[in-house]
Design a protein around this motif. Structure first.
Motif, short mmCIF file in Angstrom:
data_model
loop_
_atom_site.label_atom_id
_atom_site.label_comp_id
_atom_site.label_asym_id
_atom_site.label_seq_id
_atom_site.Cartn_x
_atom_site.Cartn_y
_atom_site.Cartn_z
N THR A 162 -22.97 -0.53 28.82
CA THR A 162 -21.58 -0.11 29.06
C THR A 162 -21.51 0.82 30.27
O THR A 162 -22.34 1.74 30.41
CB THR A 162 -21.03 0.61 27.82
OG1 THR A 162 -21.09 -0.27 26.70
CG2 THR A 162 -19.59 1.05 28.04
N VAL A 163 -20.53 0.57 31.12
CA VAL A 163 -20.29 1.44 32.29
C VAL A 163 -18.97 2.16 32.10
O VAL A 163 -17.93 1.52 31.90
CB VAL A 163 -20.27 0.61 33.60
CG1 VAL A 163 -19.89 1.51 34.78
CG2 VAL A 163 -21.63 -0.03 33.85
N GLN A 164 -19.02 3.48 32.15
CA GLN A 164 -17.84 4.33 31.96
C GLN A 164 -17.49 4.99 33.28
O GLN A 164 -18.31 5.68 33.88
CB GLN A 164 -18.15 5.39 30.89
CG GLN A 164 -17.04 6.36 30.59
CD GLN A 164 -17.47 7.37 29.52
OE1 GLN A 164 -18.63 7.43 29.14
NE2 GLN A 164 -16.53 8.16 29.03
N THR A 165 -16.24 4.77 33.75
CA THR A 165 -15.83 5.29 35.05
C THR A 165 -14.75 6.36 34.86
O THR A 165 -13.83 6.19 34.06
CB THR A 165 -15.28 4.17 35.94
OG1 THR A 165 -16.29 3.15 36.09
CG2 THR A 165 -14.92 4.70 37.32
N TYR A 166 -14.88 7.44 35.62
CA TYR A 166 -13.95 8.56 35.53
C TYR A 166 -12.97 8.55 36.71
O TYR A 166 -13.21 7.91 37.74
CB TYR A 166 -14.71 9.89 35.51
CG TYR A 166 -15.50 10.11 34.25
CD1 TYR A 166 -14.95 10.77 33.15
CD2 TYR A 166 -16.82 9.64 34.13
CE1 TYR A 166 -15.67 10.97 31.99
CE2 TYR A 166 -17.55 9.84 32.98
CZ TYR A 166 -16.98 10.51 31.90
OH TYR A 166 -17.69 10.70 30.75
N ALA A 167 -11.89 9.31 36.55
CA ALA A 167 -10.84 9.34 37.57
C ALA A 167 -11.33 9.92 38.89
O ALA A 167 -10.79 9.60 39.96
CB ALA A 167 -9.65 10.16 37.06
N ASP A 168 -12.37 10.76 38.86
CA ASP A 168 -12.89 11.35 40.09
C ASP A 168 -13.98 10.50 40.74
O ASP A 168 -14.62 10.93 41.71
CB ASP A 168 -13.42 12.77 39.83
CG ASP A 168 -14.56 12.78 38.80
OD1 ASP A 168 -14.95 11.69 38.32
OD2 ASP A 168 -15.05 13.88 38.48
N GLY A 169 -14.19 9.29 40.22
CA GLY A 169 -15.18 8.39 40.80
C GLY A 169 -16.55 8.46 40.15
O GLY A 169 -17.42 7.62 40.43
N THR B 108 -13.79 17.81 33.82
CA THR B 108 -12.64 17.90 34.73
C THR B 108 -11.84 16.61 34.88
O THR B 108 -10.69 16.66 35.31
CB THR B 108 -13.12 18.32 36.13
OG1 THR B 108 -14.10 17.36 36.60
CG2 THR B 108 -13.77 19.70 36.10
N ALA B 109 -12.43 15.46 34.55
CA ALA B 109 -11.75 14.19 34.85
C ALA B 109 -11.64 13.31 33.61
O ALA B 109 -12.47 13.36 32.70
CB ALA B 109 -12.50 13.44 35.95
N ALA B 110 -10.60 12.48 33.60
CA ALA B 110 -10.38 11.55 32.50
C ALA B 110 -11.16 10.26 32.73
O ALA B 110 -11.45 9.89 33.87
CB ALA B 110 -8.89 11.23 32.37
N THR B 111 -11.49 9.58 31.65
CA THR B 111 -12.10 8.25 31.75
C THR B 111 -11.00 7.23 31.98
O THR B 111 -10.01 7.20 31.24
CB THR B 111 -12.87 7.90 30.46
OG1 THR B 111 -13.97 8.80 30.31
CG2 THR B 111 -13.39 6.47 30.50
N THR B 112 -11.17 6.38 32.99
CA THR B 112 -10.13 5.42 33.33
C THR B 112 -10.56 3.96 33.17
O THR B 112 -9.73 3.07 33.23
CB THR B 112 -9.68 5.63 34.79
OG1 THR B 112 -10.82 5.55 35.66
CG2 THR B 112 -9.03 7.01 34.95
N SER B 113 -11.86 3.74 32.97
CA SER B 113 -12.33 2.35 32.83
C SER B 113 -13.60 2.31 31.98
O SER B 113 -14.46 3.20 32.08
CB SER B 113 -12.61 1.75 34.21
OG SER B 113 -13.18 0.45 34.09
#
Length: 251
Positions: free
Chosen positions: A157-164, A66-71
């Motif tokens: 590596t830490v992958q963060t999504y748009a939904d937190g 549901t969410a994009a990766t932003t970081s």
């Protein structure tokens, strides 16, 4: 066809159909087993030669529905630190190399380092789609010099999504153990003579490109082994289905 011929033919056909059904099931299972193995962050160096400089490509798939990766933040080694880190521009993303003090002084190339690059963070620009659902992106960092041959270079590596939501790819497999659920990207260095692609510091400094790398839009890709297994499983399943249909048609 007389009755005796029919009686002798039917069991053979039944056995063949059962065998093909088993093959199709096995092929499907192989396909499903191959895909998850590649569904995590990978780090692929263009060279692993000790004392050289390498362009490491981080392939980051989006595993959210549901969410994009932003970081994406990659932690760099401190026990065997890099004295040089540069990043290749990626369209729609900004990158920051963070330096800081090392836990203890380390000698690298005849120089004692007390501070070094500690992490690289790629952040999607405002208004950018980031890594959308069903896509992956590749980020490149030119690092060096690499530590001595046989050194395991681990890059949590830490992958963060748009939904937190946060995916922490930092688990390190013990020797002889299987791959953990959230494996950290890693590679192992080799002797300089075993890899002829290692570059000098001057070549490393010239490596980072000034042209942004194009964003990729294909679905997450597997590594070569996973692609081969998946292709074999799919081909086997399809072939079994075709043969079963043809035999039924002839009967």
């Amino acid at each position: 066809m007389n009755r005796s011929t029919l009686r002798s033919t039917l069991p053979a056909r039944a056995r063949t159909s059962r065998a093909l059904a088993v093959a199709a099931t096995a092929g499907g299972a192989l396909l499903l087993a191959a895909v998850p193995a590649a569904a995590h962050v990978h780090a692929t160096p263009d060279t692993t030669a000790a004392d050289g400089y390498s362009v490491v490509t981080f392939r980051v798939p989006n595993e959210s529905d549901t969410a994009a990766t932003t970081s994406v933040r990659v932690s760099l080694p401190t026990e065997h630190p890099f004295s040089y880190v540069a990043v290749r521009p990626v369209a729609g993303w900004s990158a920051v190399v963070t330096e800081g003090a090392l836990p203890a002084p380390v000698e690298v190339g005849g120089t004692t380092l007390t501070k070094a690059p500690l992490s690289v963070t790629w952040t999607a620009d405002p208004g950018s789609a980031g890594i959308a659902v069903g896509q992956f992106e590749e980020f490149e960092a030119n690092v060096g010099p690499l530590p001595g041959a046989g050194t395991r270079v681990v890059l949590p590596t830490v992958q963060t999504y748009a939904d937190g939501e946060v995916a922490d790819w930092s688990e390190v497999a013990a020797e002889g153990a299987g791959e953990p659920d959230k494996p950290a990207p890693e590679f192992t260095t080799t002797a300089a003579g075993e890899d002829h692609h290692g570059g000098s510091h001057a070549e490393a400094a010239a490596t980072p490109a000034t042209t942004p790398a194009a964003s990729t839009t294909a679905a997450p890709g597997a590594d070569p082994v996973a692609r081969g297994l998946a292709g074999a499983g799919l081909a086997l399943g399809l072939a079994a289905l075709v043969v079963v249909l043809l035999r039924r048609r002839r009967a």
